[in-house]
Design an enzyme around this catalytic site. Structure first.
Site, PDB file in Angstrom:
ATOM      1  N   ASP A 128       0.763   6.863   4.422  1.00 43.32           N
ATOM      2  CA  ASP A 128       1.307   6.003   5.474  1.00 43.32           C
ATOM      3  C   ASP A 128       0.160   5.507   6.352  1.00 43.32           C
ATOM      4  O   ASP A 128      -0.679   6.301   6.815  1.00 43.32           O
ATOM      5  CB  ASP A 128       2.323   6.771   6.326  1.00 43.32           C
ATOM      6  CG  ASP A 128       3.052   5.856   7.290  1.00 43.32           C
ATOM      7  OD1 ASP A 128       4.122   5.347   6.918  1.00 43.32           O
ATOM      8  OD2 ASP A 128       2.539   5.652   8.408  1.00 43.32           O
TER       9      ASP A 128
ATOM     10  N   ASN B 203      -0.111  -5.620  13.119  1.00 44.75           N
ATOM     11  CA  ASN B 203       0.758  -6.798  13.106  1.00 44.75           C
ATOM     12  C   ASN B 203       0.861  -7.434  14.484  1.00 44.75           C
ATOM     13  O   ASN B 203       0.840  -8.662  14.618  1.00 44.75           O
ATOM     14  CB  ASN B 203       2.156  -6.416  12.612  1.00 44.75           C
ATOM     15  CG  ASN B 203       2.218  -6.247  11.101  1.00 44.75           C
ATOM     16  OD1 ASN B 203       1.477  -6.884  10.362  1.00 44.75           O
ATOM     17  ND2 ASN B 203       3.105  -5.376  10.636  1.00 44.75           N
TER      18      ASN B 203
ATOM     19  N   HIS C 235       1.297 -11.076  11.384  1.00 45.04           N
ATOM     20  CA  HIS C 235       1.849 -10.518  10.148  1.00 45.04           C
ATOM     21  C   HIS C 235       1.071 -10.956   8.910  1.00 45.04           C
ATOM     22  O   HIS C 235       1.052 -10.226   7.914  1.00 45.04           O
ATOM     23  CB  HIS C 235       3.325 -10.904  10.017  1.00 45.04           C
ATOM     24  CG  HIS C 235       4.214 -10.167  10.970  1.00 45.04           C
ATOM     25  ND1 HIS C 235       4.688  -8.901  10.726  1.00 45.04           N
ATOM     26  CD2 HIS C 235       4.698 -10.516  12.199  1.00 45.04           C
ATOM     27  CE1 HIS C 235       5.438  -8.493  11.743  1.00 45.04           C
ATOM     28  NE2 HIS C 235       5.467  -9.455  12.649  1.00 45.04           N
TER      29      HIS C 235
ATOM     30  N   ASP D 202      -0.144  -8.458   6.100  1.00 45.10           N
ATOM     31  CA  ASP D 202       0.132  -8.625   4.671  1.00 45.10           C
ATOM     32  C   ASP D 202      -1.155  -8.560   3.855  1.00 45.10           C
ATOM     33  O   ASP D 202      -1.199  -7.971   2.771  1.00 45.10           O
ATOM     34  CB  ASP D 202       0.831  -9.957   4.422  1.00 45.10           C
ATOM     35  CG  ASP D 202       2.265  -9.961   4.931  1.00 45.10           C
ATOM     36  OD1 ASP D 202       2.792  -8.866   5.240  1.00 45.10           O
ATOM     37  OD2 ASP D 202       2.859 -11.049   5.024  1.00 45.10           O
TER      38      ASP D 202
ATOM     39  N   GLU E 280       4.677   0.120   5.371  1.00 43.11           N
ATOM     40  CA  GLU E 280       3.273   0.532   5.238  1.00 43.11           C
ATOM     41  C   GLU E 280       3.136   1.838   4.471  1.00 43.11           C
ATOM     42  O   GLU E 280       2.114   2.517   4.591  1.00 43.11           O
ATOM     43  CB  GLU E 280       2.639   0.668   6.626  1.00 43.11           C
ATOM     44  CG  GLU E 280       3.221   1.758   7.498  1.00 43.11           C
ATOM     45  CD  GLU E 280       4.385   1.308   8.354  1.00 43.11           C
ATOM     46  OE1 GLU E 280       4.623   1.921   9.397  1.00 43.11           O
ATOM     47  OE2 GLU E 280       5.073   0.331   7.968  1.00 43.11           O
TER      48      GLU E 280
END
Length: 299
Positions: free
Chosen positions: A174, A182, A187, A191, A217
């Site tokens: 994680d 973000n 974002h 990505d 994530e």
């Protein structure tokens, strides 16, 4: 995708096909004409090659001129062989062969465009089906397995481990403070970060080990026949490599850290896939509670 063949490729195929066509028919016809004892078998061979010839003609010819050339290359060596062998029967056969080119030519031209249209549509449909199946299995950002595909494989892998009485390991990775990335950079940057992590994981993990993006994530890694030492070593390698990587996107540079939960179950402990995932999830949250950027093993 173009519906017509490349002319250079088609021209080469035409020349090669013409040579093979003429050589084949010349050899078969000469064998039949000059070996009467094999006449029945020879005519059977000609029928077989005639069927193959029809497929070759329709496959390589894209216009009337090429089809005519193919018909001549088919009939000319046969006619020459029969005419050189004196006898009214041979001349009669040669004339019949020349006459047979007319219906062959007409049938081929009638069905030629329809044949290629159907062939092209079937080819496109097969490609689209394969792409759709691949999209259903993979995550579009990372190219790794998606959650649905992972769940299917995970259940199968655990069942196999139960049947073979082997240990099994699961890593849950994680990204720490991913929401901050973000919120701070957007974002698109997030990505890009996920896609780069997918590349790094693919580079670090062996072919027989399966990795997937589970969602958001989180990434999961399946370790068949694993020990705690092996699972911890791989988890630490992943953590170190990701924390040492510099991510660049639109003139921005940043680093990340990850928390990794490790769970290994042995033959006498294996219950089901959900339980093993729960163990890895608890270990991952223990790593976060201990300060993040670390590996934790479920006890």
């Amino acid at each position: 995708m173009k519906s017509k063949k490349d002319p250079h490729t088609n021209r080469l195929g035409l020349y090669v096909g013409l040579l093979a066509n003429s050589a084949t028919w010349s050899g078969v016809t000469a064998f039949i004409v000059y070996h009467p004892e094999f006449e029945s078998m020879g005519h059977f061979i000609m029928v077989i090659f005639g069927i193959l010839y029809a497929f070759i003609s329709l496959s390589l010819c894209i216009d009337k001129v090429q089809l005519r050339i193919y018909l001549i290359s088919y009939i000319l060596p046969i006619s020459i062989a029969y005419f050189t062998k004196q006898g009214s029967d041979n001349v009669y056969i040669a004339c019949l062969l020349w006459a047979s080119t007319v219906p062959v030519y007409r049938i081929a031209m009638m069905h030629h465009r329809e044949y290629w249209s159907l062939f092209h549509q079937a080819y496109l449909l097969k490609n689209y089906s394969a792409k759709l199946a691949e999209l259903a299995r993979t995550d579009d950002l990372t190219g790794l397995m998606n959650q649905r595909s992972f769940n299917q494989i995970f259940e199968q892998e655990i069942q196999q481990a139960v049947e073979s009485r082997q240990s099994y390991g699961l890593l849950l990775v994680d990204i720490d403070h991913f929401k901050m990335i973000n919120d701070s950079y957007g974002h698109l940057t997030g990505d890009h970060c996920l896609s780069q992590i997918g590349l790094i994981l693919n580079r670090l993990i062996e072919d027989n080990i399966k990795v997937a993006r589970y969602g958001g994530e989180e990434f999961v890694i399946l370790l068949p026949n694993a020990t705690e030492e092996k699972a911890l070593a791989l988890a630490e390698t992943i953590r170190q490599n990701l924390s040492a990587s510099v991510f660049r996107f639109i003139e921005r540079e940043f680093t990340i850290t990850v928390s990794v939960g490790v769970a290994v179950t042995y033959p006498q402990q294996i219950t089901d896939a959900q339980r093993l995932f729960q163990f890895a999830d608890e270990a991952m949250y223990a790593a976060k509670a201990a300060g993040r950027n670390r590996v934790a093993l479920y006890q």
